[in-house]
Design a protein around this motif. Structure first.
Motif, PDB file in Angstrom:
ATOM      1  N   LEU A  71      -8.873  21.356 -19.975  1.00 28.87           N
ATOM      2  CA  LEU A  71     -10.196  20.887 -19.562  1.00 28.87           C
ATOM      3  C   LEU A  71     -11.037  22.061 -19.083  1.00 28.87           C
ATOM      4  CD1 LEU A  71      -9.372  17.733 -17.402  1.00 28.87           C
ATOM      5  CD2 LEU A  71     -10.468  17.765 -19.641  1.00 28.87           C
ATOM      6  N   THR A  72     -12.322  21.983 -19.326  1.00 27.74           N
ATOM      7  CA  THR A  72     -13.204  22.960 -18.697  1.00 27.74           C
ATOM      8  C   THR A  72     -13.274  22.642 -17.212  1.00 27.74           C
ATOM      9  OG1 THR A  72     -15.215  21.632 -18.950  1.00 27.74           O
ATOM     10  CG2 THR A  72     -14.636  23.119 -20.794  1.00 27.74           C
ATOM     11  N   MET A  73     -13.681  23.606 -16.429  1.00 30.57           N
ATOM     12  CA  MET A  73     -13.800  23.383 -14.987  1.00 30.57           C
ATOM     13  C   MET A  73     -14.807  22.260 -14.713  1.00 30.57           C
ATOM     14  SD  MET A  73     -12.704  24.076 -12.013  1.00 30.57           S
ATOM     15  CE  MET A  73     -11.827  25.598 -12.157  1.00 30.57           C
ATOM     16  N   LEU A  74     -15.893  22.238 -15.456  1.00 29.79           N
ATOM     17  CA  LEU A  74     -16.907  21.197 -15.255  1.00 29.79           C
ATOM     18  C   LEU A  74     -16.327  19.814 -15.555  1.00 29.79           C
ATOM     19  CD1 LEU A  74     -19.802  20.611 -14.450  1.00 29.79           C
ATOM     20  CD2 LEU A  74     -20.464  20.945 -16.840  1.00 29.79           C
ATOM     21  N   ASN A  75     -15.562  19.685 -16.633  1.00 28.09           N
ATOM     22  CA  ASN A  75     -14.937  18.395 -16.937  1.00 28.09           C
ATOM     23  C   ASN A  75     -13.902  18.017 -15.891  1.00 28.09           C
ATOM     24  OD1 ASN A  75     -16.426  17.789 -19.240  1.00 28.09           O
ATOM     25  ND2 ASN A  75     -15.033  18.908 -20.574  1.00 28.09           N
ATOM     26  N   PHE A  76     -13.194  19.004 -15.349  1.00 26.62           N
ATOM     27  CA  PHE A  76     -12.233  18.756 -14.271  1.00 26.62           C
ATOM     28  C   PHE A  76     -12.956  18.195 -13.044  1.00 26.62           C
ATOM     29  CE2 PHE A  76      -9.791  20.064 -10.556  1.00 26.62           C
ATOM     30  CZ  PHE A  76      -8.519  19.663 -10.892  1.00 26.62           C
ATOM     31  N   ILE A  77     -14.094  18.788 -12.709  1.00 23.81           N
ATOM     32  CA  ILE A  77     -14.882  18.328 -11.558  1.00 23.81           C
ATOM     33  C   ILE A  77     -15.427  16.923 -11.811  1.00 23.81           C
ATOM     34  CG2 ILE A  77     -17.008  18.750 -10.240  1.00 23.81           C
ATOM     35  CD1 ILE A  77     -16.348  21.792 -10.619  1.00 23.81           C
ATOM     36  N   HIS A  78     -15.895  16.665 -13.021  1.00 29.31           N
ATOM     37  CA  HIS A  78     -16.389  15.323 -13.360  1.00 29.31           C
ATOM     38  C   HIS A  78     -15.272  14.291 -13.249  1.00 29.31           C
ATOM     39  CE1 HIS A  78     -19.957  16.976 -15.902  1.00 29.31           C
ATOM     40  NE2 HIS A  78     -20.245  16.924 -14.615  1.00 29.31           N
ATOM     41  N   MET A  79     -14.071  14.677 -13.682  1.00 23.57           N
ATOM     42  CA  MET A  79     -12.945  13.755 -13.600  1.00 23.57           C
ATOM     43  C   MET A  79     -12.608  13.446 -12.143  1.00 23.57           C
ATOM     44  SD  MET A  79      -9.238  13.991 -15.402  1.00 23.57           S
ATOM     45  CE  MET A  79     -10.005  13.951 -17.009  1.00 23.57           C
ATOM     46  N   ALA A  80     -12.576  14.469 -11.306  1.00 25.79           N
ATOM     47  CA  ALA A  80     -12.309  14.250  -9.881  1.00 25.79           C
ATOM     48  C   ALA A  80     -13.356  13.311  -9.284  1.00 25.79           C
ATOM     49  CB  ALA A  80     -12.286  15.586  -9.136  1.00 25.79           C
ATOM     50  N   ALA A  81     -14.611  13.550  -9.625  1.00 24.25           N
ATOM     51  CA  ALA A  81     -15.692  12.686  -9.118  1.00 24.25           C
ATOM     52  C   ALA A  81     -15.505  11.252  -9.599  1.00 24.25           C
ATOM     53  CB  ALA A  81     -17.047  13.227  -9.555  1.00 24.25           C
ATOM     54  N   PHE A  82     -15.099  11.079 -10.851  1.00 23.46           N
ATOM     55  CA  PHE A  82     -14.873   9.731 -11.378  1.00 23.46           C
ATOM     56  C   PHE A  82     -13.762   9.034 -10.595  1.00 23.46           C
ATOM     57  CE2 PHE A  82     -12.873   6.613 -14.083  1.00 23.46           C
ATOM     58  CZ  PHE A  82     -13.968   5.857 -14.486  1.00 23.46           C
ATOM     59  N   PHE A  83     -12.703   9.790 -10.260  1.00 21.90           N
ATOM     60  CA  PHE A  83     -11.604   9.223  -9.483  1.00 21.90           C
ATOM     61  C   PHE A  83     -11.923   9.148  -7.988  1.00 21.90           C
ATOM     62  CE2 PHE A  83      -8.667  11.009 -12.949  1.00 21.90           C
ATOM     63  CZ  PHE A  83      -8.600   9.785 -13.605  1.00 21.90           C
ATOM     64  N   LYS A  84     -13.126   9.614  -7.622  1.00 19.59           N
ATOM     65  CA  LYS A  84     -13.603   9.592  -6.238  1.00 19.59           C
ATOM     66  C   LYS A  84     -12.714  10.413  -5.303  1.00 19.59           C
ATOM     67  CE  LYS A  84     -16.069   5.209  -6.511  1.00 19.59           C
ATOM     68  NZ  LYS A  84     -16.098   4.971  -7.902  1.00 19.59           N
ATOM     69  N   ILE A  85     -12.316  11.593  -5.793  1.00 19.65           N
ATOM     70  CA  ILE A  85     -11.565  12.521  -4.963  1.00 19.65           C
ATOM     71  C   ILE A  85     -12.173  13.912  -5.084  1.00 19.65           C
ATOM     72  CG2 ILE A  85      -9.386  11.250  -5.007  1.00 19.65           C
ATOM     73  CD1 ILE A  85      -8.390  13.088  -7.133  1.00 19.65           C
ATOM     74  N   ASP A  86     -11.954  14.715  -4.086  1.00 21.15           N
ATOM     75  CA  ASP A  86     -12.440  16.085  -4.075  1.00 21.15           C
ATOM     76  C   ASP A  86     -11.708  16.881  -5.161  1.00 21.15           C
ATOM     77  OD1 ASP A  86     -11.865  19.015  -2.855  1.00 21.15           O
ATOM     78  OD2 ASP A  86     -13.839  18.264  -2.210  1.00 21.15           O
ATOM     79  N   PRO A  87     -12.402  17.722  -5.918  1.00 26.39           N
ATOM     80  CA  PRO A  87     -11.733  18.520  -6.945  1.00 26.39           C
ATOM     81  C   PRO A  87     -10.591  19.365  -6.387  1.00 26.39           C
ATOM     82  CG  PRO A  87     -14.106  18.688  -7.196  1.00 26.39           C
ATOM     83  CD  PRO A  87     -13.847  17.942  -5.925  1.00 26.39           C
ATOM     84  N   GLY A  88     -10.750  19.871  -5.173  1.00 26.44           N
ATOM     85  CA  GLY A  88      -9.686  20.647  -4.549  1.00 26.44           C
ATOM     86  C   GLY A  88      -8.446  19.804  -4.299  1.00 26.44           C
ATOM     87  N   GLU A  89      -8.639  18.546  -3.945  1.00 26.96           N
ATOM     88  CA  GLU A  89      -7.507  17.638  -3.729  1.00 26.96           C
ATOM     89  C   GLU A  89      -6.813  17.327  -5.049  1.00 26.96           C
ATOM     90  OE1 GLU A  89      -5.998  16.477  -0.911  1.00 26.96           O
ATOM     91  OE2 GLU A  89      -7.314  17.972   0.005  1.00 26.96           O
TER      92      GLU A  89
END
Length: 99
Positions: A71-89
């Motif tokens: 995944l690109t970093m941006l897609n990783f961040i979007h996925m975290a947001a979709f799951f309602k969790i912090d990307p770092g978590e």
């Protein structure tokens, strides 16, 4: 002249295969927790369903080697947001899955 092998740094004692396998498990776990299909998640993230399939399941490359799509970093961040969790978590969960 032979092919030059691509050498990647050994961050945290892990390699690409271990990291991508752990990411796949964490994504599958989060998808299952909210009861969403892989195709639906791909749609929600504006990813092609084959991309997400490659992330979760992996694909056979033209070279004959099996691997997972990254995944690109941006897609990783979007996925975290979709799951309602912090990307770092989300990254922390992946790294804990490895150890």
């Amino acid at each position: 002249m032979g092919k030059r092998q691509k050498k990647t740094p050994d961050w945290f004692g892990l390699d690409e295969d271990r990291f991508t396998e752990a990411m796949a498990k964490v994504i599958q776990r989060h998808r299952a927790a909210i009861g969403i299909s892989r195709d639906r998640l791909a749609f929600e993230l504006n990813l092609h369903k084959n991309t997400l399939y490659g992330v979760e399941v992996g694909v056979m490359r033209k070279s004959g080697n099996f691997g997972r799509t990254q995944l690109t970093m941006l897609n990783f961040i979007h996925m975290a947001a979709f799951f309602k969790i912090d990307p770092g978590e989300l990254l922390k969960e992946i790294l804990e899955e490895i150890s």
